[in-house]
Design a protein around this motif. Sequence first.
Motif, mmCIF file in Angstrom:
data_model
loop_
_atom_site.group_PDB
_atom_site.id
_atom_site.type_symbol
_atom_site.label_atom_id
_atom_site.label_comp_id
_atom_site.label_asym_id
_atom_site.label_seq_id
_atom_site.Cartn_x
_atom_site.Cartn_y
_atom_site.Cartn_z
ATOM 1 N N ALA A 92 -14.629 25.512 15.278
ATOM 2 C CA ALA A 92 -15.550 26.452 14.631
ATOM 3 C C ALA A 92 -15.717 26.011 13.184
ATOM 4 O O ALA A 92 -14.730 25.744 12.499
ATOM 5 C CB ALA A 92 -15.006 27.878 14.694
ATOM 6 N N VAL A 93 -16.960 25.908 12.736
ATOM 7 C CA VAL A 93 -17.251 25.441 11.376
ATOM 8 C C VAL A 93 -17.910 26.571 10.602
ATOM 9 O O VAL A 93 -18.898 27.163 11.059
ATOM 10 C CB VAL A 93 -18.173 24.208 11.395
ATOM 11 C CG1 VAL A 93 -18.393 23.694 9.968
ATOM 12 C CG2 VAL A 93 -17.586 23.102 12.274
ATOM 13 N N LEU A 94 -17.382 26.861 9.424
ATOM 14 C CA LEU A 94 -17.921 27.910 8.567
ATOM 15 C C LEU A 94 -18.618 27.276 7.371
ATOM 16 O O LEU A 94 -18.052 26.392 6.716
ATOM 17 C CB LEU A 94 -16.811 28.846 8.088
ATOM 18 C CG LEU A 94 -16.397 29.963 9.056
ATOM 19 C CD1 LEU A 94 -15.875 29.392 10.371
ATOM 20 C CD2 LEU A 94 -15.351 30.882 8.425
ATOM 21 N N ILE A 95 -19.837 27.724 7.099
ATOM 22 C CA ILE A 95 -20.655 27.133 6.044
ATOM 23 C C ILE A 95 -21.318 28.226 5.216
ATOM 24 O O ILE A 95 -21.370 29.386 5.627
ATOM 25 C CB ILE A 95 -21.758 26.228 6.644
ATOM 26 C CG1 ILE A 95 -22.695 27.072 7.515
ATOM 27 C CG2 ILE A 95 -21.166 25.081 7.448
ATOM 28 C CD1 ILE A 95 -24.022 26.437 7.795
ATOM 29 N N SER A 96 -21.842 27.821 4.064
ATOM 30 C CA SER A 96 -22.642 28.734 3.244
ATOM 31 C C SER A 96 -23.960 28.115 2.794
ATOM 32 O O SER A 96 -24.802 28.822 2.248
ATOM 33 C CB SER A 96 -21.859 29.174 1.996
ATOM 34 O OG SER A 96 -20.710 29.907 2.345
ATOM 35 N N THR B 145 -24.427 19.620 4.912
ATOM 36 C CA THR B 145 -24.299 18.165 5.027
ATOM 37 C C THR B 145 -22.919 17.777 5.563
ATOM 38 O O THR B 145 -22.790 16.814 6.322
ATOM 39 C CB THR B 145 -24.546 17.484 3.670
ATOM 40 O OG1 THR B 145 -23.645 18.013 2.689
ATOM 41 C CG2 THR B 145 -25.981 17.697 3.208
ATOM 42 N N ASN B 146 -21.883 18.522 5.181
ATOM 43 C CA ASN B 146 -20.563 18.258 5.740
ATOM 44 C C ASN B 146 -20.513 18.638 7.216
ATOM 45 O O ASN B 146 -19.874 17.952 8.030
ATOM 46 C CB ASN B 146 -19.495 19.018 4.950
ATOM 47 C CG ASN B 146 -19.384 18.525 3.525
ATOM 48 O OD1 ASN B 146 -19.102 17.365 3.280
ATOM 49 N ND2 ASN B 146 -19.634 19.406 2.567
ATOM 50 N N LEU B 147 -21.180 19.713 7.562
ATOM 51 C CA LEU B 147 -21.334 20.071 8.973
ATOM 52 C C LEU B 147 -21.998 18.939 9.738
ATOM 53 O O LEU B 147 -21.576 18.602 10.853
ATOM 54 C CB LEU B 147 -22.168 21.351 9.096
ATOM 55 C CG LEU B 147 -22.714 21.665 10.485
ATOM 56 C CD1 LEU B 147 -21.588 21.972 11.461
ATOM 57 C CD2 LEU B 147 -23.712 22.817 10.417
ATOM 58 N N GLN B 148 -23.026 18.339 9.163
ATOM 59 C CA GLN B 148 -23.741 17.262 9.842
ATOM 60 C C GLN B 148 -22.810 16.089 10.136
ATOM 61 O O GLN B 148 -22.904 15.458 11.197
ATOM 62 C CB GLN B 148 -24.928 16.792 9.014
ATOM 63 C CG GLN B 148 -25.849 15.829 9.751
ATOM 64 C CD GLN B 148 -26.544 16.502 10.929
ATOM 65 O OE1 GLN B 148 -27.197 17.524 10.777
ATOM 66 N NE2 GLN B 148 -26.385 15.914 12.119
ATOM 67 N N VAL C 212 -6.510 26.487 9.949
ATOM 68 C CA VAL C 212 -7.731 26.569 9.148
ATOM 69 C C VAL C 212 -7.632 25.528 8.045
ATOM 70 O O VAL C 212 -6.628 25.476 7.321
ATOM 71 C CB VAL C 212 -7.911 27.965 8.516
ATOM 72 C CG1 VAL C 212 -9.268 28.067 7.825
ATOM 73 C CG2 VAL C 212 -7.750 29.066 9.562
ATOM 74 N N ILE C 213 -8.658 24.688 7.932
ATOM 75 C CA ILE C 213 -8.669 23.676 6.876
ATOM 76 C C ILE C 213 -9.936 23.841 6.042
ATOM 77 O O ILE C 213 -10.945 24.376 6.514
ATOM 78 C CB ILE C 213 -8.561 22.242 7.424
ATOM 79 C CG1 ILE C 213 -9.765 21.888 8.316
ATOM 80 C CG2 ILE C 213 -7.252 22.077 8.179
ATOM 81 C CD1 ILE C 213 -9.755 20.430 8.800
ATOM 82 N N ASN C 214 -9.861 23.381 4.798
ATOM 83 C CA ASN C 214 -10.965 23.549 3.860
ATOM 84 C C ASN C 214 -11.224 22.254 3.103
ATOM 85 O O ASN C 214 -10.284 21.557 2.702
ATOM 86 C CB ASN C 214 -10.632 24.655 2.853
ATOM 87 C CG ASN C 214 -11.723 24.835 1.803
ATOM 88 O OD1 ASN C 214 -12.876 25.106 2.137
ATOM 89 N ND2 ASN C 214 -11.378 24.697 0.535
ATOM 90 N N LEU C 215 -12.487 21.952 2.919
ATOM 91 C CA LEU C 215 -12.903 20.822 2.097
ATOM 92 C C LEU C 215 -13.109 21.299 0.669
ATOM 93 O O LEU C 215 -13.818 22.286 0.438
ATOM 94 C CB LEU C 215 -14.202 20.240 2.643
ATOM 95 C CG LEU C 215 -14.844 19.105 1.854
ATOM 96 C CD1 LEU C 215 -14.006 17.839 1.962
ATOM 97 C CD2 LEU C 215 -16.255 18.830 2.377
ATOM 98 N N LEU D 16 -13.554 25.000 7.232
ATOM 99 C CA LEU D 16 -14.410 25.540 6.174
ATOM 100 C C LEU D 16 -15.084 24.358 5.497
ATOM 101 O O LEU D 16 -14.441 23.574 4.806
ATOM 102 C CB LEU D 16 -13.587 26.351 5.166
ATOM 103 C CG LEU D 16 -12.633 27.413 5.738
ATOM 104 C CD1 LEU D 16 -12.025 28.231 4.607
ATOM 105 C CD2 LEU D 16 -13.326 28.306 6.741
ATOM 106 N N ALA D 17 -16.390 24.229 5.731
ATOM 107 C CA ALA D 17 -17.144 23.066 5.256
ATOM 108 C C ALA D 17 -18.243 23.541 4.312
ATOM 109 O O ALA D 17 -19.403 23.668 4.690
ATOM 110 C CB ALA D 17 -17.748 22.304 6.443
ATOM 111 N N GLY D 18 -17.848 23.838 3.070
ATOM 112 C CA GLY D 18 -18.815 24.416 2.136
ATOM 113 C C GLY D 18 -18.957 25.912 2.332
ATOM 114 O O GLY D 18 -20.032 26.467 2.164
ATOM 115 N N TRP D 19 -17.864 26.564 2.674
ATOM 116 C CA TRP D 19 -17.827 28.024 2.855
ATOM 117 C C TRP D 19 -17.501 28.654 1.505
ATOM 118 O O TRP D 19 -16.400 28.494 0.991
ATOM 119 C CB TRP D 19 -16.773 28.382 3.901
ATOM 120 C CG TRP D 19 -16.469 29.840 4.069
ATOM 121 C CD1 TRP D 19 -15.393 30.499 3.580
ATOM 122 C CD2 TRP D 19 -17.236 30.812 4.802
ATOM 123 N NE1 TRP D 19 -15.424 31.828 3.956
ATOM 124 C CE2 TRP D 19 -16.545 32.050 4.705
ATOM 125 C CE3 TRP D 19 -18.423 30.762 5.520
ATOM 126 C CZ2 TRP D 19 -17.019 33.210 5.312
ATOM 127 C CZ3 TRP D 19 -18.887 31.929 6.122
ATOM 128 C CH2 TRP D 19 -18.197 33.129 6.015
#
Length: 220
Positions: A10-14, A18-21, A126-129, A100-103
Amino acid sequence: MSDFPSRRIAVLISGSGTNLQALIDAQKTPALPHAEIVLVFSNRKAAFGLTRAAQTQPPIPTGYLALQPYLKANPGKTRDDYDAEVARRILEVRPDLIVLAGWMHVFAEGFLDLVGQANGGKGVPVINLHPALPGAFDGTNAIERAYEAFQKGEIEHSGVMVHRVVKDVDRGEPLVVREVPLTKGEALDDFANRLHAVEWEIIVQATKQILDEVLPVPVS
């Protein structure tokens, strides 16, 4: 190995995603073998990352919940209640890993406690960039703050990291860390673009690292 289950992300964005991509492009490849993004969730309705997910073939399911509309629609509820509701929605898709990819929302105990109790008590990692080095420029606007510090002669390089998410902002265990040098005369946008390119690499590396810990692919 064909019957090995997909490792669910599961990817969380705001934002633009681009990181999701980078994760979308890597799923089901040697970079992220037997991995599938099963949900892209945003706290901003207009986040282009939701469009990226919807336009992927096959489309990736998406979800959305913003803090202020949630609080307005639920009098008496708190920010912690919002965090818990986000956790419940994420856990519905039974992820093996939450990225968390830009969340751009800091989770408190309502999220982390529920996630930590999931999966039969084993919890879901849970990991975060974060676009800074460990212990430097925690929180928001890290790129701009690093650039300004370089202009003042306070630092010579910045960097990016992916870390485990804990209750202290950007203070969880670093998983992948990469330095990015700063260059005299370089514009902020050019530095940011170089840094983002490194982010796209390490978010995939860290995602694979954690998936290999929690659900390793059998050796054929």
